[in-house]
Enzyme design. Structure first.
Site, mmCIF file in Angstrom:
data_model
loop_
_atom_site.group_PDB
_atom_site.id
_atom_site.type_symbol
_atom_site.label_atom_id
_atom_site.label_comp_id
_atom_site.label_asym_id
_atom_site.label_seq_id
_atom_site.Cartn_x
_atom_site.Cartn_y
_atom_site.Cartn_z
ATOM 1 N N HIS A 147 -7.282 1.615 5.584
ATOM 2 C CA HIS A 147 -6.869 2.058 6.921
ATOM 3 C C HIS A 147 -6.710 0.592 7.940
ATOM 4 C CE1 HIS A 147 -5.798 4.985 9.449
ATOM 5 N NE2 HIS A 147 -6.613 5.841 9.066
ATOM 6 N N ASP B 286 10.159 13.279 -2.013
ATOM 7 C CA ASP B 286 10.838 13.637 -3.462
ATOM 8 C C ASP B 286 11.256 12.052 -3.968
ATOM 9 O OD1 ASP B 286 12.443 14.293 -5.285
ATOM 10 O OD2 ASP B 286 14.171 15.156 -4.036
#
Length: 454
Positions: free
Chosen positions: A155, A392
């Protein structure tokens, strides 16, 4: 049981700049730990597991050419109060190949339990920081033919906006499609001013979170057993909460959003479930994306952290007895404080801190480090506006995306339902003693609204 079969170091496919990338003052107070996230994909009968792994290896290597900071390593700066720097040394990301005898349906509603967390790579934070990869990926094959893609990302390096940009780019490369927006890597845009200007605002981020009345510290609350649950809101329930929040709203006040309504409702219900005294001070901590709040706005594709943790504050009694619009108004009030001046003031305040360690939260359950945002407070991370879904790689979109871990009491994630039908899902960790009451108040408060019983 998850069995690791192979591991690979994935380096950029082409030579990349080795000069250091600035770690901005806006990055420096973010968690050192890796944020875990999981994607599930249904049965892929036309593809072998070996071909899927190969596609991920090749496409990730190509993606790291543009996103080469993720192939580097962080290291502690000398005597600088918990601050880090980045070495763009192309040491690479880690990709793990794993198998499980489970089926996807065994994970039920994908509640982020240790079973789900096992599908995401873990780190040993006792190892030196400069040895830890900034991106770890695990592809796990299930008995049913489906797969999961677990990701753990530092992070310090990126926020949700940058992560979604990276995932979208990686998937496009895997599908053989041209790239549109490349990452903007210059983080000097978010360095503190020289010299830093004394704080012009009350930055809640740097104030100790409120304690329960009568307590001198939070150690007892930190030690209590917690559990995680998933709350599901249909589109109808979300719209009902919005109507609840906007009843009695002044005509000159913009309509409260679904996030402000849902977050306000959750805040009220946790106060009630925790049985707070009426005069208990409670805060709702949440992140505000400031890409478009800066003057000028940050460049498209800015790669790094560009959010601030801020806090809405109220007395629990006011939240529980007044209409939902009161809680939503407190959230709006805090959100509207985040202007260009506010952001720059917050960044300056990071710069002048002697030690940033105490401000960090951690993505590890049971951590005793950093500020504690649990009882009497909550912290909400909203993914409602992030394009994290529909990733995808050439074998279809995921059937589920969500957090793989919720680290501490009062922490929750809010994200869109998979089908884009207007539903929302909330993953929340709360003390065991209060979770059943929260479930009751959360749903009853919506169903009973017409009777005004909450």
């Amino acid at each position: 049981m998850v069995v690791l079969k192979n591991s690979f170091t994935i380096r950029p496919a082409e030579p990349t700049p080795r000069s250091g990338i600035c770690i901005s003052d806006c990055d420096q107070d973010k968690p050192i730990t890796h944020a875990p996230l999981i994607y599930f994909y249904g049965s892929l009968p036309c593809l072998s597991f070996a071909s899927i792994i190969e596609t991920l290896k090749i496409s990730l290597s190509k993606a790291l050419v543009s996103f080469y900071p993720l192939a580097g390593r962080l290291y502690w700066t000398t005597g600088n109060g918990g601050r880090v720097a980045l070495n763009c040394n192309s040491m690479g990301a880690r990709l793990y190949e794993a198998e499980s005898d489970a089926k996807i349906e065994d994970f039920g509603d994908f509640c982020p339990t240790p079973k789900l967390r096992s599908l995401v790579p873990s780190m040993d934070y006792s190892d030196p920081l400069h040895q830890l990869p900034l991106l770890l990926v695990q592809l796990t094959k299930f008995n049913c033919g489906g797969v999961s893609l677990g990701l753990a990302t530092s992070h310090i390096m990126i926020d949700g906006t940058s992560f979604s940009h990276f995932m979208s780019t990686w998937a496009k490369i895997a599908r053989g499609e041209p790239l549109d927006v490349l990452p903007f890597l210059d983080r000097t845009l978010l360095l503190a001013r020289d010299p830093p200007i004394p704080p012009q605002f009350n930055h809640e981020r740097f104030n100790p979170p409120p304690l329960l009345i009568g307590r001198s510290d939070n150690q007892e609350e930190r030690s209590k057993e917690t559990t995680v649950a998933m709350f599901h809101l249909s589109k109808t329930q979300v719209e009902k909460l919005k109507r609840m929040a906007n009843v009695g709203r002044a005509t000159n006040v913009q309509s409260y959003s679904r996030y402000e309504a849902v977050a306000g409702h959750l805040w009220r219900c946790t106060c009630k479930a925790r049985e707070h005294e009426n005069n208990q001070i409670t805060k709702l901590y949440f992140a505000v994306n400031f890409h478009n709040r800066m003057l000028p706005p940050l460049p498209q594709g800015y790669f790094g952290n560009a959010y601030l943790r801020i806090a809405a504050s109220s007395q629990s009694g006011e939240l529980m007895t007044r209409p939902l619009g009161h809680a939503s108004s407190k959230i709006r009030e805090a959100m509207e404080m985040v202007t260009d001046d506010y952001v720059r003031s917050a960044i300056d305040l990071v710069k002048v801190q002697r030690d940033l360690t105490r401000f960090r939260t951690y993505h590890t359950v049971g951590s005793t480090q950093g500020h504690f945002y649990g009882n009497p407070n909550i912290e909400i991370t909203s993914w409602i506006g992030l394009p994290l879904k529909n990733v995808d790689f050439g074998w279809g979109k995921e059937i589920y995306m969500g957090p793989a871990n919720v680290a501490f009491d009062g922490k929750c994630f809010v994200f869109r339902g998979h089908d884009g039908d207007g539903s929302l899902t909330i993953a929340i960790r709360l003390q065991v003693a209060h979770m059943d009451a929260l479930k009751e108040f959360f749903y009853k408060g919506i169903s009973d609204w017409s009777c005004s019983k909450l």
